[in-house]
Design a protein around this motif. Structure first.
Motif, PDB file in Angstrom:
ATOM      1  N   ARG A   1       5.123   6.326  -5.693  1.00 21.10           N
ATOM      2  CA  ARG A   1       4.946   6.765  -7.098  1.00 21.10           C
ATOM      3  C   ARG A   1       4.244   8.131  -7.315  1.00 21.10           C
ATOM      4  O   ARG A   1       4.850   8.759  -8.211  1.00 21.10           O
ATOM      5  N   LYS A   2       3.528   8.715  -6.552  1.00 21.78           N
ATOM      6  CA  LYS A   2       2.953  10.121  -6.703  1.00 21.78           C
ATOM      7  C   LYS A   2       4.348  10.824  -6.460  1.00 21.78           C
ATOM      8  O   LYS A   2       4.119  12.052  -7.198  1.00 21.78           O
ATOM      9  N   LEU A   3       5.148  10.681  -5.304  1.00 23.57           N
ATOM     10  CA  LEU A   3       5.997  11.606  -5.407  1.00 23.57           C
ATOM     11  C   LEU A   3       6.980  11.520  -6.634  1.00 23.57           C
ATOM     12  O   LEU A   3       7.639  12.699  -6.978  1.00 23.57           O
ATOM     13  N   VAL A   4       7.254  10.221  -7.263  1.00 26.12           N
ATOM     14  CA  VAL A   4       8.152  10.418  -8.388  1.00 26.12           C
ATOM     15  C   VAL A   4       7.468  11.119  -9.409  1.00 26.12           C
ATOM     16  O   VAL A   4       8.191  12.020 -10.074  1.00 26.12           O
TER      17      VAL A   4
ATOM     18  N   GLU B   1       3.808  13.110   2.170  1.00 24.17           N
ATOM     19  CA  GLU B   1       2.929  12.051   1.462  1.00 24.17           C
ATOM     20  C   GLU B   1       3.359  10.750   1.791  1.00 24.17           C
ATOM     21  O   GLU B   1       2.512  10.010   1.679  1.00 24.17           O
ATOM     22  N   TRP B   2       4.537  10.479   1.883  1.00 22.34           N
ATOM     23  CA  TRP B   2       5.147   9.291   2.253  1.00 22.34           C
ATOM     24  C   TRP B   2       4.577   8.839   3.579  1.00 22.34           C
ATOM     25  O   TRP B   2       4.274   7.671   3.689  1.00 22.34           O
TER      26      TRP B   2
ATOM     27  N   GLY C   1       0.825  -1.187   0.170  1.00 23.69           N
ATOM     28  CA  GLY C   1       0.135  -0.134   0.030  1.00 23.69           C
ATOM     29  C   GLY C   1       0.826   1.136   0.148  1.00 23.69           C
ATOM     30  O   GLY C   1       0.457   2.386  -0.408  1.00 23.69           O
ATOM     31  N   ASP C   2       2.097   1.185   0.362  1.00 21.15           N
ATOM     32  CA  ASP C   2       2.990   2.437   0.229  1.00 21.15           C
ATOM     33  C   ASP C   2       3.373   2.697  -1.057  1.00 21.15           C
ATOM     34  O   ASP C   2       3.867   3.785  -1.314  1.00 21.15           O
ATOM     35  N   GLY C   3       3.405   1.873  -1.803  1.00 13.04           N
ATOM     36  CA  GLY C   3       3.869   2.157  -3.478  1.00 13.04           C
ATOM     37  C   GLY C   3       3.130   3.020  -4.155  1.00 13.04           C
ATOM     38  O   GLY C   3       3.748   4.095  -4.717  1.00 13.04           O
ATOM     39  N   PRO C   4       1.809   3.389  -4.079  1.00 13.99           N
ATOM     40  CA  PRO C   4       1.383   4.301  -4.855  1.00 13.99           C
ATOM     41  C   PRO C   4       1.658   5.852  -4.279  1.00 13.99           C
ATOM     42  O   PRO C   4       1.692   6.855  -4.964  1.00 13.99           O
ATOM     43  N   PHE C   5       1.940   5.968  -2.909  1.00 11.89           N
ATOM     44  CA  PHE C   5       2.504   7.061  -2.430  1.00 11.89           C
ATOM     45  C   PHE C   5       3.885   7.452  -2.858  1.00 11.89           C
ATOM     46  O   PHE C   5       4.029   8.673  -3.263  1.00 11.89           O
TER      47      PHE C   5
END
Length: 441
Positions: free
Chosen positions: A68-71, A352-353, A62-66
């Protein structure tokens, strides 16, 4: 160690992988004005030619999308840098990364758990980052002391802290009320905890299921060893000392949860966490990532607090994700500078992370009003000065695996705590000696 830990987390969250991207190759970079890299370690940004950076990590949950958003935010704000995030299971990641680096196909940026930094530094998989810390004016005062020091090995810095993910105390409010306990005041001391467990037992509730597995039983026992004033290893990290009195007290307390009827005798993997969700157990010591898992359970009334102080000293196990820069077989000043810009960017914007279930490593972010508004994460962040990590020694996870075996044997009532710990320590000492020869330490 963390590979298994993260795998357990994914099972509980029910999250699938975000997808494993290509391990090699690069796409078309974004347009940007031509020019030379600043050469300042990324402190003032990057104004060189367009460059693409591969960024590897194991954020498949579940942390992956967060992340990815930062990237995506970074790419949108940096016309001449394109970061391409590749996600894979941590077990695959730690196997593939050394091979990719040695063949010249490694990424420009990577994430590592803190207990893997020393091993990969000793294997020359990652490069020192003292220049990065200096160029970006990063210093210990910017971070929690324990997490900042955890990124060092042999007097050099190999990791830039991203987060801290500590163990916390999760509780089922409904079950507490059924036992006449105040869910607004979870037990915080050994006496309060014992009284709460007895009250729950009086209502037919096994209050704290003791897992015999690393996730979360061993992590709980490690926390208890520190609380009782002990440690995993001596100061030189060449001898396991978990069989000393503090370790015996810690494991005995945990095993007594079973012997005194507060836990079933054979708790399956993850059953302790699931029991909390299903109203079978009131208390569960679990990682901060469990916050988002519990939020998804409709109708579940739950709370989270720092670990109760059972042994007399405040302490809790924790892990940390740290940015590292894999060695580039062919030096590339543009990539190296741009990578440093990305690391600093995400480090500063890690609020965000934190929403993905982490405590930001940066003190400035951790002390911000926006982070404190994340009340569950903020509750566990209060432990930051009481957290412990494994020592920065190559192959330390090999030795800690023997403690896993001791906890498993004792909790399953196959061996008494003192003997299980002593036998495991003897095996670990041999591993530590072999690793000193293996890694030249």
């Amino acid at each position: 160690m963390n590979t298994q830990l993260v795998s357990r987390r994914l099972v509980l969250a029910g999250a699938g992988a975000l997808g494993l991207g290509a391990l090699t190759g690069c796409g078309e970079g974004s347009a940007g004005k031509p020019g030379q890299a600043t050469g300042d370690g990324g402190a003032k940004g990057y104004d060189g030619p367009a460059v693409e950076l591969d960024f590897w990590n194991g954020f498949t949950g579940g942390d992956g999308p967060f992340m990815r958003k930062l990237v995506e935010q970074f790419n949108a704000e940096h016309a001449n840098i394109k970061v391409k995030m590749t996600v894979m299971q941590w077990a695959d990641y730690y196997t593939k990364l050394p091979t990719a680096v040695s063949s010249g196909r490694g990424p420009a940026i990577a994430i590592m758990h803190v207990d893997s930094l020393a091993t990969n530094a000793a294997r020359n998989v990652i490069e020192p980052l003292d220049d990065v810390a200096k160029a970006l004016d990063l210093k210990q005062d910017d971070f929690a002391e324990v997490v900042w020091k955890a990124g060092e090995f042999n007097g050099k810095r190999y990791g830039i802290p991203l987060d801290v993910h500590p163990l916390g105390f999760f509780y089922n409010k409904t079950l507490m009320q059924q036992a006449g306990l105040d869910p607004a005041k979870p037990p915080a001391t050994a006496d309060e905890y014992a009284a709460a467990l007895d009250a729950l037992k009086g209502k037919g509730i096994q209050g704290h299921w003791a897992s015999p597995f690393q996730f979360t039983g061993v992590l709980s026992v490690q926390s208890l060893i520190w609380q009782f004033g002990g440690d995993m290893f001596n100061p030189e990290s060449n001898k396991a000392i978990w069989a000393e009195e503090p370790g015996v007290k810690a494991l005995t307390w945990f095993v007594d949860l079973v012997k005194n009827g507060h836990s079933p005798k054979n708790v399956a993997q993850d059953a302790d966490a699931i029991a909390l969700q299903n109203g079978k157990s009131a208390f569960n010591w679990n990682g901060i990532w469990n916050i988002n898992t519990l939020k998804e359970k409709k109708g579940l009334e739950w709370g989270v607090a720092p670990l109760p102080n059972i042994g007399g000293e405040k302490a809790a196990w924790a892990g940390s994700h740290q940015f590292c820069l894999p060695k580039l077989k062919t030096p590339d000043t543009n990539k190296s500078t741009a990578a440093r810009v990305f690391v600093n960017y995400v480090s500063q914007k890690s609020l965000e992370w934190a929403k993905g279930g982490q405590v930001p490593a940066r003190k400035q972010v951790r002390e911000s009003a926006d982070f404190k508004a994340l009340t569950d994460q903020a509750a566990l962040a209060t432990q930051v000065d009481d957290l412990h990590f494994p020592p920065p020694v190559p192959g330390i996870g090999d030795a800690l695996a023997e403690l896993n075996k001791a906890v498993n044997e004792a909790v399953l009532l196959k061996a008494e705590p003192a003997k299980a710990l002593a036998d495991a320590a003897a095996r670990a000492d041999k591993i530590l000696e072999a690793n000193r020869k293996k890694y030249g330490a």
